[in-house]
Design an enzyme around this catalytic site. Sequence first.
Site, PDB file in Angstrom:
ATOM      1  N   GLY A  93      49.550  45.604  38.187  1.00 57.61           N
ATOM      2  CA  GLY A  93      50.413  44.947  39.184  1.00 57.61           C
ATOM      3  C   GLY A  93      49.662  43.868  39.938  1.00 57.61           C
ATOM      4  N   ARG A 136      55.169   6.215  45.748  1.00 59.98           N
ATOM      5  CA  ARG A 136      53.978   5.390  45.529  1.00 59.98           C
ATOM      6  C   ARG A 136      54.257   4.295  44.483  1.00 59.98           C
ATOM      7  NH1 ARG A 136      49.452   2.938  47.186  1.00 59.98           N
ATOM      8  NH2 ARG A 136      47.832   2.860  45.577  1.00 59.98           N
ATOM      9  N   GLU A 151      40.543  39.926  40.229  1.00 60.91           N
ATOM     10  CA  GLU A 151      41.399  40.948  39.602  1.00 60.91           C
ATOM     11  C   GLU A 151      41.048  41.098  38.114  1.00 60.91           C
ATOM     12  OE1 GLU A 151      43.030  41.807  42.320  1.00 60.91           O
ATOM     13  OE2 GLU A 151      44.304  43.420  41.580  1.00 60.91           O
ATOM     14  N   GLU A 206      37.894  36.278  31.079  1.00 58.56           N
ATOM     15  CA  GLU A 206      37.183  36.764  29.883  1.00 58.56           C
ATOM     16  C   GLU A 206      37.557  38.241  29.662  1.00 58.56           C
ATOM     17  OE1 GLU A 206      35.557  34.910  32.231  1.00 58.56           O
ATOM     18  OE2 GLU A 206      35.447  33.123  30.967  1.00 58.56           O
ATOM     19  N   ARG A 223      40.982  44.098  22.376  1.00 56.56           N
ATOM     20  CA  ARG A 223      40.797  45.525  22.095  1.00 56.56           C
ATOM     21  C   ARG A 223      42.087  46.156  21.614  1.00 56.56           C
ATOM     22  NH1 ARG A 223      37.445  47.559  27.241  1.00 56.56           N
ATOM     23  NH2 ARG A 223      35.384  46.979  26.514  1.00 56.56           N
TER      24      ARG A 223
HETATM   25  C1  LIG Z   1      37.354  35.508  47.023  1.00 53.91           C
HETATM   26  C2  LIG Z   1      37.062  36.802  46.332  1.00 53.91           C
HETATM   27  C3  LIG Z   1      37.708  37.954  46.747  1.00 53.91           C
HETATM   28  C4  LIG Z   1      37.458  39.174  46.100  1.00 53.91           C
HETATM   29  N1  LIG Z   1      38.107  40.288  46.528  1.00 53.91           N
HETATM   30  C5  LIG Z   1      37.834  41.472  45.960  1.00 53.91           C
HETATM   31  C6  LIG Z   1      38.452  42.666  46.438  1.00 53.91           C
HETATM   32  O1  LIG Z   1      39.267  42.636  47.361  1.00 53.91           O
HETATM   33  N2  LIG Z   1      38.113  43.842  45.872  1.00 53.91           N
HETATM   34  C7  LIG Z   1      37.213  43.912  44.839  1.00 53.91           C
HETATM   35  O2  LIG Z   1      36.932  45.003  44.341  1.00 53.91           O
HETATM   36  N3  LIG Z   1      36.629  42.791  44.364  1.00 53.91           N
HETATM   37  C8  LIG Z   1      36.910  41.585  44.893  1.00 53.91           C
HETATM   38  N4  LIG Z   1      36.292  40.465  44.415  1.00 53.91           N
HETATM   39  C9  LIG Z   1      35.351  40.585  43.298  1.00 53.91           C
HETATM   40  C10 LIG Z   1      35.951  40.149  41.983  1.00 53.91           C
HETATM   41  O3  LIG Z   1      36.911  41.083  41.535  1.00 53.91           O
HETATM   42  C11 LIG Z   1      34.810  39.960  40.966  1.00 53.91           C
HETATM   43  O4  LIG Z   1      34.014  38.862  41.407  1.00 53.91           O
HETATM   44  C12 LIG Z   1      35.333  39.720  39.575  1.00 53.91           C
HETATM   45  O5  LIG Z   1      35.994  40.855  39.055  1.00 53.91           O
HETATM   46  C13 LIG Z   1      34.215  39.331  38.597  1.00 53.91           C
HETATM   47  O6  LIG Z   1      33.180  40.244  38.637  1.00 53.91           O
HETATM   48  P1  LIG Z   1      31.697  39.739  38.888  1.00 53.91           P
HETATM   49  O7  LIG Z   1      31.701  38.765  40.003  1.00 53.91           O
HETATM   50  O8  LIG Z   1      30.849  40.950  39.005  1.00 53.91           O
HETATM   51  O9  LIG Z   1      31.338  38.919  37.571  1.00 53.91           O
HETATM   52  P2  LIG Z   1      30.344  39.366  36.411  1.00 53.91           P
HETATM   53  O10 LIG Z   1      30.808  40.673  35.857  1.00 53.91           O
HETATM   54  O11 LIG Z   1      28.941  39.233  36.890  1.00 53.91           O
HETATM   55  O12 LIG Z   1      30.632  38.242  35.333  1.00 53.91           O
HETATM   56  C14 LIG Z   1      29.944  36.994  35.241  1.00 53.91           C
HETATM   57  C15 LIG Z   1      30.517  36.217  34.061  1.00 53.91           C
HETATM   58  O13 LIG Z   1      30.314  36.946  32.845  1.00 53.91           O
HETATM   59  C16 LIG Z   1      31.551  37.205  32.211  1.00 53.91           C
HETATM   60  N5  LIG Z   1      31.536  38.537  31.589  1.00 53.91           N
HETATM   61  C17 LIG Z   1      31.156  39.711  32.168  1.00 53.91           C
HETATM   62  N6  LIG Z   1      31.281  40.721  31.289  1.00 53.91           N
HETATM   63  C18 LIG Z   1      31.740  40.175  30.132  1.00 53.91           C
HETATM   64  C19 LIG Z   1      32.064  40.709  28.841  1.00 53.91           C
HETATM   65  N7  LIG Z   1      31.966  42.011  28.586  1.00 53.91           N
HETATM   66  N8  LIG Z   1      32.511  39.844  27.900  1.00 53.91           N
HETATM   67  C20 LIG Z   1      32.636  38.520  28.164  1.00 53.91           C
HETATM   68  N9  LIG Z   1      32.349  37.968  29.368  1.00 53.91           N
HETATM   69  C21 LIG Z   1      31.916  38.782  30.332  1.00 53.91           C
HETATM   70  C22 LIG Z   1      32.593  37.130  33.330  1.00 53.91           C
HETATM   71  O14 LIG Z   1      33.881  36.853  32.825  1.00 53.91           O
HETATM   72  C23 LIG Z   1      32.032  36.013  34.188  1.00 53.91           C
HETATM   73  O15 LIG Z   1      32.401  34.777  33.634  1.00 53.91           O
HETATM   74  C24 LIG Z   1      36.520  39.233  45.024  1.00 53.91           C
HETATM   75  C25 LIG Z   1      35.888  38.069  44.600  1.00 53.91           C
HETATM   76  C26 LIG Z   1      36.143  36.861  45.239  1.00 53.91           C
HETATM   77  C27 LIG Z   1      35.467  35.615  44.748  1.00 53.91           C
END
Ligand SMILES: Cc1cc2nc3c(=O)[nH]c(=O)nc-3n(C[C@H](O)[C@H](O)[C@H](O)COP(=O)(O)OP(=O)(O)OC[C@H]3O[C@@H](n4cnc5c(N)ncnc54)[C@H](O)[C@@H]3O)c2cc1C
Length: 204
Positions: free
Chosen positions: A63, A90, A186, A190, A198
């Site tokens: 959701g 414009r 969310e 990727e 999967r």
């Molecule tokens: C403004 C903001 C608000 C947020 N709010 C919340 C919140 O309320 N609650 C919460 O829990 N989180 C929150 N987050 C966190 C957010 O959910 C994560 O930043 C996001 O899920 C990505 O995780 P990460 O930053 O650890 O990236 P990483 O896991 O470090 O990934 C880095 C890069 O590697 C890629 N990658 C990682 N694993 C794989 C794989 N297996 N295969 C291919 N590519 C991969 C990713 O796609 C990304 O491009 C927030 C983030 C931001 C920026």
Amino acid sequence: KGISTVYVEAGTEGLSYGGLEDKMGWRSQPTRQVQFDNCNISADDLVGEEGKGFTYAMNGLDGGRLNIAACSLGAAQQGLTQTLAYMAERRAFGKPIDQFQALQFRLADMEIELQAARTFLRQAAWKLDNNAPDATKFCAMAKKFVTETGSRVVNQCLQLHGGYGYLADYGIEKLVRDLRVHEILEGTNEIMRLIVARQMLAGQ
Ligand SMILES: Cc1cc2nc3c(=O)[nH]c(=O)nc-3n(C[C@H](O)[C@H](O)[C@H](O)COP(=O)(O)OP(=O)(O)OC[C@H]3O[C@@H](n4cnc5c(N)ncnc54)[C@H](O)[C@@H]3O)c2cc1C
């Protein structure tokens, strides 16, 4: 596998919040880390069943992904509506810029892409509402497709505003900044592809 959900009451010792993050977009919404340092909680604070926490979180994400996609769709539609009005106003080379066919084609492409995104998002929402077995796959597909479409559309809107698009006054650069994070939040896009692939490999 072994993750449980627990309820931690506000004010619990060890529960604290990090500093306010300085962000590219989403600046009207505060973002901070939630830190849990040796919080003392009781077994009564367990939510649902032990070991099911990851499943609960994943169920909530379907959701949430539709919600994020809807934010992209709405903002991109607003950007397009504003852009259409701006282009009628414009003038360049003696006529309104909406009279250049090259730009009309871009408008048409944006309209088509947004309509495709809207239809896809509604289909995924219908599947989630109706507990369809492939709802998770559709939520992931819609989140990826709609958020990337939204970003592409608002970026085009900025381009069609010319230099004014880059200025804060017109509100378009804000949409570009705000929508960018929807490709990350969310579950990154990727990870959305990972979920889709999967399920495909599992024959679903
Ligand atoms: C403004 C903001 C608000 C947020 N709010 C919340 C919140 O309320 N609650 C919460 O829990 N989180 C929150 N987050 C966190 C957010 O959910 C994560 O930043 C996001 O899920 C990505 O995780 P990460 O930053 O650890 O990236 P990483 O896991 O470090 O990934 C880095 C890069 O590697 C890629 N990658 C990682 N694993 C794989 C794989 N297996 N295969 C291919 N590519 C991969 C990713 O796609 C990304 O491009 C927030 C983030 C931001 C920026």
